[in-house]
Motif scaffolding. Structure first.
Motif, PDB file in Angstrom:
ATOM      1  N   LEU A 195       0.833  -1.205   0.000  1.00 38.14           N
ATOM      2  CA  LEU A 195       0.000   0.000   0.000  1.00 38.14           C
ATOM      3  C   LEU A 195       0.865   1.251   0.000  1.00 38.14           C
ATOM      4  CD1 LEU A 195      -2.647   1.643   0.404  1.00 38.14           C
ATOM      5  CD2 LEU A 195      -2.402   1.211   2.870  1.00 38.14           C
ATOM      6  N   GLY A 196       1.985   1.198   0.706  1.00 36.38           N
ATOM      7  CA  GLY A 196       2.909   2.329   0.711  1.00 36.38           C
ATOM      8  C   GLY A 196       3.448   2.641  -0.669  1.00 36.38           C
ATOM      9  N   GLY A 197       3.617   1.615  -1.519  1.00 44.93           N
ATOM     10  CA  GLY A 197       4.059   1.840  -2.892  1.00 44.93           C
ATOM     11  C   GLY A 197       3.001   2.553  -3.716  1.00 44.93           C
ATOM     12  N   TYR A 198       1.755   2.176  -3.503  1.00 43.60           N
ATOM     13  CA  TYR A 198       0.632   2.835  -4.188  1.00 43.60           C
ATOM     14  C   TYR A 198       0.574   4.305  -3.808  1.00 43.60           C
ATOM     15  CZ  TYR A 198      -4.285   3.586  -5.587  1.00 43.60           C
ATOM     16  OH  TYR A 198      -5.454   4.062  -6.151  1.00 43.60           O
ATOM     17  N   LEU A 199       0.663   4.583  -2.498  1.00 43.52           N
ATOM     18  CA  LEU A 199       0.581   5.967  -2.031  1.00 43.52           C
ATOM     19  C   LEU A 199       1.819   6.765  -2.428  1.00 43.52           C
ATOM     20  CD1 LEU A 199      -0.896   5.310   1.526  1.00 43.52           C
ATOM     21  CD2 LEU A 199      -2.116   6.097  -0.521  1.00 43.52           C
ATOM     22  N   ALA A 200       2.987   6.120  -2.431  1.00 48.23           N
ATOM     23  CA  ALA A 200       4.210   6.813  -2.848  1.00 48.23           C
ATOM     24  C   ALA A 200       4.121   7.236  -4.309  1.00 48.23           C
ATOM     25  CB  ALA A 200       5.427   5.913  -2.626  1.00 48.23           C
ATOM     26  N   THR A 201       3.530   6.384  -5.151  1.00 49.79           N
ATOM     27  CA  THR A 201       3.352   6.731  -6.565  1.00 49.79           C
ATOM     28  C   THR A 201       2.387   7.895  -6.715  1.00 49.79           C
ATOM     29  OG1 THR A 201       3.693   4.399  -7.133  1.00 49.79           O
ATOM     30  CG2 THR A 201       2.792   5.823  -8.844  1.00 49.79           C
ATOM     31  N   SER A 202       1.285   7.845  -5.983  1.00 49.81           N
ATOM     32  CA  SER A 202       0.328   8.947  -6.025  1.00 49.81           C
ATOM     33  C   SER A 202       0.977  10.239  -5.552  1.00 49.81           C
ATOM     34  CB  SER A 202      -0.889   8.619  -5.151  1.00 49.81           C
ATOM     35  OG  SER A 202      -1.848   9.653  -5.197  1.00 49.81           O
ATOM     36  N   TYR A 203       1.791  10.156  -4.501  1.00 50.81           N
ATOM     37  CA  TYR A 203       2.499  11.337  -4.012  1.00 50.81           C
ATOM     38  C   TYR A 203       3.456  11.879  -5.074  1.00 50.81           C
ATOM     39  CZ  TYR A 203       5.591  14.336  -1.331  1.00 50.81           C
ATOM     40  OH  TYR A 203       6.327  15.422  -0.899  1.00 50.81           O
ATOM     41  N   ALA A 204       4.211  10.996  -5.713  1.00 52.74           N
ATOM     42  CA  ALA A 204       5.189  11.427  -6.718  1.00 52.74           C
ATOM     43  C   ALA A 204       4.508  12.081  -7.914  1.00 52.74           C
ATOM     44  CB  ALA A 204       6.030  10.230  -7.171  1.00 52.74           C
ATOM     45  N   ILE A 205       3.301  11.631  -8.244  1.00 54.61           N
ATOM     46  CA  ILE A 205       2.555  12.248  -9.336  1.00 54.61           C
ATOM     47  C   ILE A 205       2.172  13.681  -8.974  1.00 54.61           C
ATOM     48  CG2 ILE A 205       0.346  12.191 -10.588  1.00 54.61           C
ATOM     49  CD1 ILE A 205       0.537   9.128 -10.529  1.00 54.61           C
ATOM     50  N   GLN A 206       1.756  13.879  -7.735  1.00 60.65           N
ATOM     51  CA  GLN A 206       1.277  15.193  -7.306  1.00 60.65           C
ATOM     52  C   GLN A 206       2.402  16.134  -6.875  1.00 60.65           C
ATOM     53  OE1 GLN A 206      -2.243  15.227  -4.759  1.00 60.65           O
ATOM     54  NE2 GLN A 206      -2.523  13.037  -5.133  1.00 60.65           N
ATOM     55  N   HIS A 207       3.522  15.579  -6.410  1.00 62.00           N
ATOM     56  CA  HIS A 207       4.630  16.405  -5.913  1.00 62.00           C
ATOM     57  C   HIS A 207       5.950  15.919  -6.516  1.00 62.00           C
ATOM     58  CE1 HIS A 207       1.806  18.029  -2.911  1.00 62.00           C
ATOM     59  NE2 HIS A 207       1.431  16.781  -2.722  1.00 62.00           N
ATOM     60  N   PRO A 208       6.074  15.949  -7.819  1.00 59.24           N
ATOM     61  CA  PRO A 208       7.249  15.353  -8.467  1.00 59.24           C
ATOM     62  C   PRO A 208       8.570  16.037  -8.117  1.00 59.24           C
ATOM     63  CG  PRO A 208       5.952  16.626 -10.036  1.00 59.24           C
ATOM     64  CD  PRO A 208       5.130  16.529  -8.795  1.00 59.24           C
ATOM     65  N   SER A 209       8.538  17.321  -7.815  1.00 63.50           N
ATOM     66  CA  SER A 209       9.783  18.023  -7.520  1.00 63.50           C
ATOM     67  C   SER A 209      10.407  17.575  -6.208  1.00 63.50           C
ATOM     68  CB  SER A 209       9.531  19.538  -7.476  1.00 63.50           C
ATOM     69  OG  SER A 209       8.659  19.869  -6.405  1.00 63.50           O
ATOM     70  N   ARG A 210       9.653  16.867  -5.390  1.00 64.17           N
ATOM     71  CA  ARG A 210      10.160  16.427  -4.087  1.00 64.17           C
ATOM     72  C   ARG A 210      10.760  15.029  -4.127  1.00 64.17           C
ATOM     73  NH1 ARG A 210      10.638  21.272  -1.895  1.00 64.17           N
ATOM     74  NH2 ARG A 210       8.659  22.427  -1.882  1.00 64.17           N
ATOM     75  N   VAL A 211      10.626  14.331  -5.227  1.00 66.35           N
ATOM     76  CA  VAL A 211      11.057  12.933  -5.318  1.00 66.35           C
ATOM     77  C   VAL A 211      12.235  12.816  -6.290  1.00 66.35           C
ATOM     78  CG1 VAL A 211      10.366  10.570  -5.839  1.00 66.35           C
ATOM     79  CG2 VAL A 211       8.705  12.159  -4.816  1.00 66.35           C
ATOM     80  N   SER A 212      13.401  12.488  -5.743  1.00 70.29           N
ATOM     81  CA  SER A 212      14.588  12.312  -6.581  1.00 70.29           C
ATOM     82  C   SER A 212      14.598  10.945  -7.256  1.00 70.29           C
ATOM     83  CB  SER A 212      15.855  12.472  -5.734  1.00 70.29           C
ATOM     84  OG  SER A 212      15.905  13.748  -5.135  1.00 70.29           O
ATOM     85  N   HIS A 213      14.058   9.944  -6.596  1.00 67.42           N
ATOM     86  CA  HIS A 213      13.983   8.589  -7.144  1.00 67.42           C
ATOM     87  C   HIS A 213      12.834   7.892  -6.425  1.00 67.42           C
ATOM     88  CE1 HIS A 213      16.411   5.303  -9.287  1.00 67.42           C
ATOM     89  NE2 HIS A 213      15.302   4.707  -8.859  1.00 67.42           N
ATOM     90  N   LEU A 214      11.998   7.206  -7.175  1.00 62.21           N
ATOM     91  CA  LEU A 214      10.862   6.484  -6.619  1.00 62.21           C
ATOM     92  C   LEU A 214      11.176   4.993  -6.629  1.00 62.21           C
ATOM     93  CD1 LEU A 214       7.924   6.498  -5.568  1.00 62.21           C
ATOM     94  CD2 LEU A 214       7.162   6.416  -7.956  1.00 62.21           C
ATOM     95  N   ILE A 215      11.091   4.360  -5.444  1.00 66.60           N
ATOM     96  CA  ILE A 215      11.350   2.930  -5.318  1.00 66.60           C
ATOM     97  C   ILE A 215      10.069   2.260  -4.831  1.00 66.60           C
ATOM     98  CG2 ILE A 215      12.792   1.141  -4.279  1.00 66.60           C
ATOM     99  CD1 ILE A 215      14.898   3.266  -3.699  1.00 66.60           C
ATOM    100  N   LEU A 216       9.566   1.326  -5.616  1.00 63.76           N
ATOM    101  CA  LEU A 216       8.349   0.601  -5.255  1.00 63.76           C
ATOM    102  C   LEU A 216       8.712  -0.849  -4.939  1.00 63.76           C
ATOM    103  CD1 LEU A 216       5.964   1.962  -8.054  1.00 63.76           C
ATOM    104  CD2 LEU A 216       6.444   2.926  -5.799  1.00 63.76           C
ATOM    105  N   VAL A 217       8.256  -1.332  -3.810  1.00 66.58           N
ATOM    106  CA  VAL A 217       8.563  -2.686  -3.366  1.00 66.58           C
ATOM    107  C   VAL A 217       7.266  -3.482  -3.299  1.00 66.58           C
ATOM    108  CG1 VAL A 217       9.638  -4.101  -1.582  1.00 66.58           C
ATOM    109  CG2 VAL A 217      10.476  -1.769  -2.003  1.00 66.58           C
ATOM    110  N   ASP A 218       7.124  -4.434  -4.218  1.00 62.84           N
ATOM    111  CA  ASP A 218       5.904  -5.244  -4.293  1.00 62.84           C
ATOM    112  C   ASP A 218       4.655  -4.366  -4.160  1.00 62.84           C
ATOM    113  OD1 ASP A 218       6.728  -8.010  -4.679  1.00 62.84           O
ATOM    114  OD2 ASP A 218       5.083  -8.548  -3.352  1.00 62.84           O
TER     115      ASP A 218
END
Length: 399
Positions: A195-218
């Motif tokens: 679930l954290g991967g789902y929310l991290a992706t949603s966050y990165a979509i809305q706040h892309p300037s804050r994410v240097s690299h997105l790592i999704l685990v399962d």
């Protein structure tokens, strides 16, 4: 009497019976209690407000409290060798997010570590910061590592969540952004599990300037729920399998009105034993650190509190295994040049095919998919050394 002949009236009665069983003990729980009590109230586990029904015998208490959760978690966090700063971060909404910051005590004065982009770790459904115990020391050797309990989970505040999937998701994402602002991070390597991967992706979509690299685990919630297959075009005669009896469907319909982990709370004093029995896999994952049921106790106390984030998850999910708003429909909204790494357990129930689809949708030069050998859904605990090495290598590509 045929059990598959259940009338609408019977289904209605069945619904009311089970609903009242779950909600009937609420009146007993509203008595004043000392702050040190281990009795926790049952709240929001069903959509009805009916009460005062069979409350004299339904398990009306649970051996849990935030104090017991704190004590159990402290035993887990005592394993951390590096410098640990554990505190609540208060959001503008006045909700509080339980937060860990881990830094390398040997390099606390090193300007190189301070300058490196921090790694922020977001746990999955029903989890908490304690489950990262196999990873925090290793990953904080060269950069600060932050881990926090999602809003509504663990030791964080447990506010009301809306019933709409988009609104519930937005509340989670807003809390992550408010947390980032309150902590003072300009940018981060954002890692999310399940679930954290789902929310991290949603966050990165809305706040892309804050994410240097997105790592999704399962990551959970990426594919669309499969539709029942039909064979209308086939010339062969298809033998239709009989469906489940109507009484089974009736019970399933009733259970759909409850939160996913309601059974843990409804089990009352038998809840800890229930978790310990059915989640022996977690006990084995950490058996070299704890020779008792510390980890299963932690899981129990995390999820036996009043449901909150669990309610938000339920609003977002369809049949628990699927998202009402599949992330594959939105992943193209990530900036094309945002680096994305997806790690799967080779033996996980989450299919890595979604990761391959993500790579096809996005620029493959900025998207990598990898499998961790001999790991299931909880990759970080099944194969911690391989997981830590993979994450460390990814982080080193940032700085």
């Amino acid at each position: 009497m045929r059990y598959d002949r259940v009338t609408k009236q019977h289904r209605s009665c069945l619904f009311q019976l089970i609903s009242r069983f779950s909600c009937g003990c609420q009146q007993l729980m509203m008595l004043p209690m000392e702050t040190s009590t281990t009795i926790a109230p049952v709240q929001n586990d069903c959509e009805t407000s009916e009460s005062n029904f069979v409350s004299s015998w339904w398990p009306s208490w649970r051996p849990t409290s935030m104090s017991l959760l704190k004590t159990t978690e402290s035993k887990i966090l005592a394993c951390i060798q590096n410098d640990l700063w554990a505190r609540f971060v208060t959001l503008p909404s006045q909700d509080r997010i339980w937060t860990l910051t881990v830094t390398n005590k040997m390099a606390r004065k090193s300007p190189e570590q301070v300058a490196k982009t921090p790694l922020v770790m977001v746990h999955g459904f029903g989890g908490g910061v304690g489950l990262w115990i196999r990873n925090l020391d290793a990953l904080s050797q060269s950069r600060p590592v932050y881990a926090f309990d999602l809003l509504g989970f663990g030791r964080s505040s447990r506010p009301h969540f809306p019933s709409g999937p988009a609104e519930a998701e937005e509340q989670f994402v807003n809390s992550i952004e408010q947390w980032r602002e309150s902590v003072g991070l300009e940018n981060m390597i954002l890692l999310g599990h399940s679930l954290g991967g789902y929310l991290a992706t949603s966050y990165a979509i809305q706040h892309p300037s804050r994410v240097s690299h997105l790592i999704l685990v399962d990551p959970w919630g990426f594919p669309e729920r499969p539709q029942p297959q039909t064979d209308e075009s086939s010339s062969k005669e298809v033998v239709k399998r009989p469906g489940p009896p109507r009484w089974v469907k009736a019970v399933a319909s009733v259970l759909s009105h409850f939160n996913p982990l309601a059974v843990i709370r409804a089990a009352g004093p038998w809840g800890p034993g229930l978790v310990n029995r059915f989640r022996l896999d977690f006990k084995r994952r950490y058996e070299d650190l704890f020779d008792d049921d510390t980890v299963t106790k932690y899981i129990y106390h995390c999820n036996a509190q009043s449901p909150s984030g669990e309610v938000g998850f339920r609003a977002m999910s369809e049949g628990l295994g699927w998202a009402k708003r599949p992330m594959l429909h939105r992943v193209q909204l990530l900036p094309p040049k945002m680096p994305l790494s997806i790690l799967y357990g080779a033996q996980s129930w989450v299919s890595s095919s979604s990761g391959e689809e993500v790579a096809q949708i996005r620029n493959q030069a900025y998207t990598t998919v990898a499998l961790i050998k001999d790991a299931s859904h909880h990759v970080y605990a099944d194969q911690p050394h391989l997981f830590n090495e993979a994450v460390e290598n990814i982080c080193n590509t940032v700085d």
